[in-house]
Scaffold this motif. Sequence first.
Motif, PDB file in Angstrom:
ATOM      1  N   THR A 158       0.833  -1.202   0.000  1.00  0.00           N
ATOM      2  CA  THR A 158       0.000   0.000   0.000  1.00  0.00           C
ATOM      3  C   THR A 158       0.868   1.253   0.000  1.00  0.00           C
ATOM      4  O   THR A 158       0.579   2.219  -0.717  1.00  0.00           O
ATOM      5  CB  THR A 158      -0.952   0.000   1.219  1.00  0.00           C
ATOM      6  OG1 THR A 158      -1.726  -1.198   1.204  1.00  0.00           O
ATOM      7  CG2 THR A 158      -1.857   1.211   1.222  1.00  0.00           C
ATOM      8  N   LYS A 160       3.890   1.525  -1.220  1.00  0.00           N
ATOM      9  CA  LYS A 160       4.495   1.635  -2.545  1.00  0.00           C
ATOM     10  C   LYS A 160       3.496   2.193  -3.558  1.00  0.00           C
ATOM     11  O   LYS A 160       3.822   3.089  -4.336  1.00  0.00           O
ATOM     12  CB  LYS A 160       5.010   0.273  -3.011  1.00  0.00           C
ATOM     13  CG  LYS A 160       6.210  -0.197  -2.236  1.00  0.00           C
ATOM     14  CD  LYS A 160       6.671  -1.564  -2.708  1.00  0.00           C
ATOM     15  CE  LYS A 160       7.900  -2.005  -1.931  1.00  0.00           C
ATOM     16  NZ  LYS A 160       8.439  -3.280  -2.418  1.00  0.00           N
ATOM     17  N   THR A 161       2.286   1.667  -3.531  1.00  0.00           N
ATOM     18  CA  THR A 161       1.260   2.118  -4.475  1.00  0.00           C
ATOM     19  C   THR A 161       0.875   3.567  -4.228  1.00  0.00           C
ATOM     20  O   THR A 161       0.788   4.371  -5.158  1.00  0.00           O
ATOM     21  CB  THR A 161       0.007   1.211  -4.360  1.00  0.00           C
ATOM     22  OG1 THR A 161       0.398  -0.135  -4.632  1.00  0.00           O
ATOM     23  CG2 THR A 161      -1.075   1.641  -5.330  1.00  0.00           C
ATOM     24  N   ARG A 162       0.647   3.921  -2.972  1.00  0.00           N
ATOM     25  CA  ARG A 162       0.269   5.300  -2.650  1.00  0.00           C
ATOM     26  C   ARG A 162       1.407   6.270  -2.939  1.00  0.00           C
ATOM     27  O   ARG A 162       1.172   7.382  -3.411  1.00  0.00           O
ATOM     28  CB  ARG A 162      -0.172   5.423  -1.193  1.00  0.00           C
ATOM     29  CG  ARG A 162      -1.536   4.798  -0.960  1.00  0.00           C
ATOM     30  CD  ARG A 162      -2.067   5.103   0.407  1.00  0.00           C
ATOM     31  NE  ARG A 162      -3.380   4.489   0.561  1.00  0.00           N
ATOM     32  CZ  ARG A 162      -3.983   4.361   1.730  1.00  0.00           C
ATOM     33  NH1 ARG A 162      -3.406   4.814   2.828  1.00  0.00           N
ATOM     34  NH2 ARG A 162      -5.157   3.804   1.797  1.00  0.00           N
ATOM     35  N   ARG A 164       3.693   6.014  -5.259  1.00  0.00           N
ATOM     36  CA  ARG A 164       3.702   6.200  -6.713  1.00  0.00           C
ATOM     37  C   ARG A 164       2.561   7.131  -7.137  1.00  0.00           C
ATOM     38  O   ARG A 164       2.762   8.063  -7.916  1.00  0.00           O
ATOM     39  CB  ARG A 164       3.596   4.842  -7.411  1.00  0.00           C
ATOM     40  CG  ARG A 164       3.944   4.838  -8.855  1.00  0.00           C
ATOM     41  CD  ARG A 164       4.096   3.439  -9.475  1.00  0.00           C
ATOM     42  NE  ARG A 164       3.323   2.367  -8.871  1.00  0.00           N
ATOM     43  CZ  ARG A 164       3.830   1.408  -8.083  1.00  0.00           C
ATOM     44  NH1 ARG A 164       5.101   1.387  -7.792  1.00  0.00           N
ATOM     45  NH2 ARG A 164       3.047   0.473  -7.571  1.00  0.00           N
TER      46      ARG A 164
END
Length: 177
Positions: A158, A160-162, A164
């Motif tokens: 989460t 890493k995704t946020r 990005r």
Amino acid sequence: MQQDGLILELQNGNQKAFERIYELYSESVFGIIYSIVNDQKIAEEILQDVFMKIWENASSYNSSKGRFFTWILNIARNASIDQLRSKGHKNRQKNLKAENFVDILESSSNFSSKTDAIGIQKYIDILKPVCKKLIDLLFFKGYTQKETAEELKMPLGTVKTRNRACINQLRGILVEK
């Protein structure tokens, strides 16, 4: 002299070009370093190291990969984080007196002064609170993604995704301006 010409001269080993680049960028670079390490003397030492790296590695700068100032800031940020992670720095931190902790706590929570140091505060303010926190931890406090996940009590994926998504959102804001 245009910036591209100045950079080319630097890459060719021109000392005058290096001096001019130091004049143009040292104050901003010092602000970034100081916002990470919170120590004037250490920030001054890192600043000198950063400009030595710029001089020694000028040929590795490639304008197709990003702006020159971004390249310099990455060198400064990495050098600052390396300093924070060094054994010497950790040992100095262990030896601090109690009154120093008040300053550390106040300065480490002052995210807006750090973002103001590089002139992006007004753009950061537009972001959602979770993006502000992620950018603060990852880019200004030098946390790893794993450390950020632990601090925010969220899964690593989460973070890493946020991260990005937040960087893309910030990039979009900056491109519009």
